[in-house]
Design a protein around this motif. Sequence first.
Motif, mmCIF file in Angstrom:
data_model
loop_
_atom_site.group_PDB
_atom_site.id
_atom_site.type_symbol
_atom_site.label_atom_id
_atom_site.label_comp_id
_atom_site.label_asym_id
_atom_site.label_seq_id
_atom_site.Cartn_x
_atom_site.Cartn_y
_atom_site.Cartn_z
ATOM 1 N N THR A 30 2.056 2.704 0.496
ATOM 2 C CA THR A 30 2.101 2.667 1.680
ATOM 3 C C THR A 30 3.148 1.736 2.189
ATOM 4 O O THR A 30 3.676 1.713 3.295
ATOM 5 C CB THR A 30 0.708 2.166 2.360
ATOM 6 O OG1 THR A 30 0.579 0.812 2.149
ATOM 7 C CG2 THR A 30 -0.471 3.234 2.075
ATOM 8 N N PHE A 31 3.696 1.050 1.243
ATOM 9 C CA PHE A 31 4.871 -0.316 1.511
ATOM 10 C C PHE A 31 5.963 0.245 2.000
ATOM 11 O O PHE A 31 6.342 -0.322 2.823
ATOM 12 C CB PHE A 31 4.931 -1.101 0.094
ATOM 13 C CG PHE A 31 6.006 -2.190 0.141
ATOM 14 C CD1 PHE A 31 5.275 -3.347 0.831
ATOM 15 C CD2 PHE A 31 6.976 -2.079 -0.153
ATOM 16 C CE1 PHE A 31 6.259 -4.438 0.771
ATOM 17 C CE2 PHE A 31 7.840 -2.859 0.007
ATOM 18 C CZ PHE A 31 7.487 -4.106 0.509
ATOM 19 N N THR A 34 5.478 1.139 5.665
ATOM 20 C CA THR A 34 5.130 0.104 6.787
ATOM 21 C C THR A 34 6.500 -0.992 6.900
ATOM 22 O O THR A 34 6.709 -1.386 8.029
ATOM 23 C CB THR A 34 4.043 -0.836 6.105
ATOM 24 O OG1 THR A 34 3.930 -1.014 4.902
ATOM 25 C CG2 THR A 34 2.603 0.076 6.425
ATOM 26 N N ILE A 163 1.489 -4.321 12.881
ATOM 27 C CA ILE A 163 1.592 -3.822 11.754
ATOM 28 C C ILE A 163 1.340 -4.549 10.426
ATOM 29 O O ILE A 163 1.330 -3.949 9.445
ATOM 30 C CB ILE A 163 3.245 -3.113 11.657
ATOM 31 C CG1 ILE A 163 3.380 -2.117 10.656
ATOM 32 C CG2 ILE A 163 4.187 -4.169 11.423
ATOM 33 C CD1 ILE A 163 4.629 -1.261 11.030
ATOM 34 N N GLY A 167 -0.605 -3.319 7.173
ATOM 35 C CA GLY A 167 -0.099 -3.394 6.165
ATOM 36 C C GLY A 167 -0.697 -4.085 4.940
ATOM 37 O O GLY A 167 -1.232 -3.964 3.758
ATOM 38 N N GLN A 170 -4.177 -2.674 3.439
ATOM 39 C CA GLN A 170 -3.635 -1.602 2.376
ATOM 40 C C GLN A 170 -4.072 -2.162 0.950
ATOM 41 O O GLN A 170 -3.988 -1.240 -0.001
ATOM 42 C CB GLN A 170 -2.413 -0.830 2.430
ATOM 43 C CG GLN A 170 -2.002 -0.670 3.972
ATOM 44 C CD GLN A 170 -3.009 0.575 4.555
ATOM 45 O OE1 GLN A 170 -3.153 1.430 3.889
ATOM 46 N NE2 GLN A 170 -3.400 0.142 5.766
ATOM 47 N N PHE A 180 2.965 -8.939 0.291
ATOM 48 C CA PHE A 180 3.259 -8.281 1.393
ATOM 49 C C PHE A 180 3.861 -9.125 2.799
ATOM 50 O O PHE A 180 4.817 -8.653 3.336
ATOM 51 C CB PHE A 180 2.021 -7.326 1.981
ATOM 52 C CG PHE A 180 2.204 -6.484 3.192
ATOM 53 C CD1 PHE A 180 2.944 -5.382 3.324
ATOM 54 C CD2 PHE A 180 1.852 -7.071 4.423
ATOM 55 C CE1 PHE A 180 3.249 -4.753 4.226
ATOM 56 C CE2 PHE A 180 1.973 -6.469 5.619
ATOM 57 C CZ PHE A 180 2.927 -5.151 5.732
ATOM 58 N N TYR A 184 7.155 -8.683 4.522
ATOM 59 C CA TYR A 184 6.914 -8.294 5.942
ATOM 60 C C TYR A 184 7.977 -9.325 6.722
ATOM 61 O O TYR A 184 8.635 -8.853 7.584
ATOM 62 C CB TYR A 184 5.659 -8.583 6.289
ATOM 63 C CG TYR A 184 5.430 -8.654 7.926
ATOM 64 C CD1 TYR A 184 5.488 -7.240 8.724
ATOM 65 C CD2 TYR A 184 4.980 -9.596 8.262
ATOM 66 C CE1 TYR A 184 5.093 -7.636 10.082
ATOM 67 C CE2 TYR A 184 4.784 -9.891 9.767
ATOM 68 C CZ TYR A 184 4.606 -8.806 10.440
ATOM 69 O OH TYR A 184 4.395 -8.662 11.910
ATOM 70 N N TYR A 233 -2.351 5.940 4.423
ATOM 71 C CA TYR A 233 -3.068 4.674 5.046
ATOM 72 C C TYR A 233 -4.531 4.828 4.967
ATOM 73 O O TYR A 233 -4.928 5.716 5.253
ATOM 74 C CB TYR A 233 -2.537 4.580 6.703
ATOM 75 C CG TYR A 233 -1.071 4.415 6.688
ATOM 76 C CD1 TYR A 233 0.031 3.690 6.147
ATOM 77 C CD2 TYR A 233 -0.510 5.052 7.942
ATOM 78 C CE1 TYR A 233 1.076 3.564 6.314
ATOM 79 C CE2 TYR A 233 0.789 4.964 8.312
ATOM 80 C CZ TYR A 233 1.810 4.088 7.142
ATOM 81 O OH TYR A 233 3.076 4.198 7.649
#
Length: 567
Positions: A30-31, A34, A163, A167, A170, A180, A184, A233
């Motif tokens: 999913t990285f 996002t 978000i 993220g 996950q 993350f 981010y 997700y």
Amino acid sequence: MDGTVHNSAYGDDPESTSVSSRTKKGGWRTFPFTIASVAGISIAFGGLLTNLIVYLIQEFNIKSISAAKIFNVFNGCTTMLPIAGAIIADSFLGCYSVIWISSLISSLGMLLLVLTAAIRKLRPPQCENGSNLCKYPSEVQFAVLYISLALASIGMAGTRFTIGPMGANQFDKPKHQRTFFDWYIFAMYIATGISSTVIVYIEDSVSWALGFGICLAANILGLAIFLAGSGFYRHLKPQGSPFVGLARVIVAAFRKRTMRFSLKSEDYCQGPDVADYKEALFPTKFFRFLNRAALKAEGDTKEDGSIKKPWKLCTVQNVEDLKSIIKIVPLWLTGFFLSTPLVIEGSLSILQALAMDRHLGDHFKIPAGSILLFTLIATCITLFLLDRFLFPFWEKFTGHPITPLQRVGIGHLFNILGIAVLALVEAKRLKIVRLHRLQDQDNAVAPISVLWLVPPLAISGIGEAFFFPGQIDFYYQEFPATLKSTSTAAVALYMGISFYLGNTVIDLVRRTTGWLPDDINKGRLDNVYWLVGVLGGLNFCYYLVCASCYRYQNVEVVKVTNDDSAE
């Protein structure tokens, strides 16, 4: 701390049914979705926000200080409103729905802003900056401008910080969640850096309509990428408002204020999750009067043991969740005067840039709105060095990773240092202004390179690399599991309030001193910086007291015996 009964901040989420169901989706696949979404949204946000002051001054004939205050109001809304989006996400719609709905709203706002730049009648007649003959915008022109900014603000507020927790949700491992958050912030700053250069240059040199149009396209692209990852997700289902549960604790404790405390854990309501623990949970001593909310009385429970009167009986976990929020509040308050100097620096340094020589060579002129790029670059470089070199070295040298509060404290120091250096640069600029007697000319440009602003802005960027990810990691770790979206929005909330505090400081300075006139060549902006630097220093002292007294709550599940916990 006497002991904690909290679930690990990075462990099981009550919104999910089981660990196995969580692992079916989510993870590193999913990285890309996002992070790419963050990048697209941040490009749109940066292209709109970074050059907003210049747009208001040049295209709407708004005075410089008034433009800076509008900038702060818009920025404040964008960073305060995420708390509303987070509450809606945690309580009703979930992060996923809040993000895509908010993206649509921000796209509508940016579309209106494109129209203000493209349609001549939506702007006042153009005139020379600083001229007394400039015509102010009409009520209709102001209305369209403010509606566009309001929609963009509401929409971006619902995406940029929501978000982040989605993220992080996950991933199951704390290390992956921290990584993350670092990426981010990195993606957010890199994207903002791109918009601060490429898009700002287009806005200044080609067309405002084209620049804002690119922002709109980036926002829509970010939304499309986000939706493309829907099948990967983890869509955690909201369980209703967690704030209602916290309110019930207060009400129940008040209603049972005359009950005597018990030393037996079985006298306290454990709730349906008690099977997850090897022994019954016992409430901690902190804010002990709240423990009465979990004391069972006759008629509070049904025959099967479930709660019959939720406004008179709560679980031990409910009580401890409220306590965890109370413990965080003193540290949360330090964020106001950590962010306020950055707010003032971010808006007033653009005014400094407008009053300095921005030429690089004979043919290129740095846009004033792009000056904050140096803060973004310093933040991104520092984040990379911290993640790859400095933090691993720290862990190897000390035997344990740096804590979020240590990271935030280091950021405090860099923040104060950056403001101090910025004050010194402004003092040098004003000395040159007076040497050439430019204070007698309206909005004159001093013969000093704008690159003098690079060192203080870079120092502030280094500070941001320490404290922004550190704060997000801290609140995500320490907030109750039902408030994960709200945890990161708490950072945005005090940042938003700081924009209004920044405006308050500016207003107070303008009313009580002559330091901040519309033409900064005739004022003492350096004294303003020294003032906020002193406030930041006092705030740092307060932070040290709060941080030294704080004990991490959600690092691991700790069980204590009744003898250790009861009085």
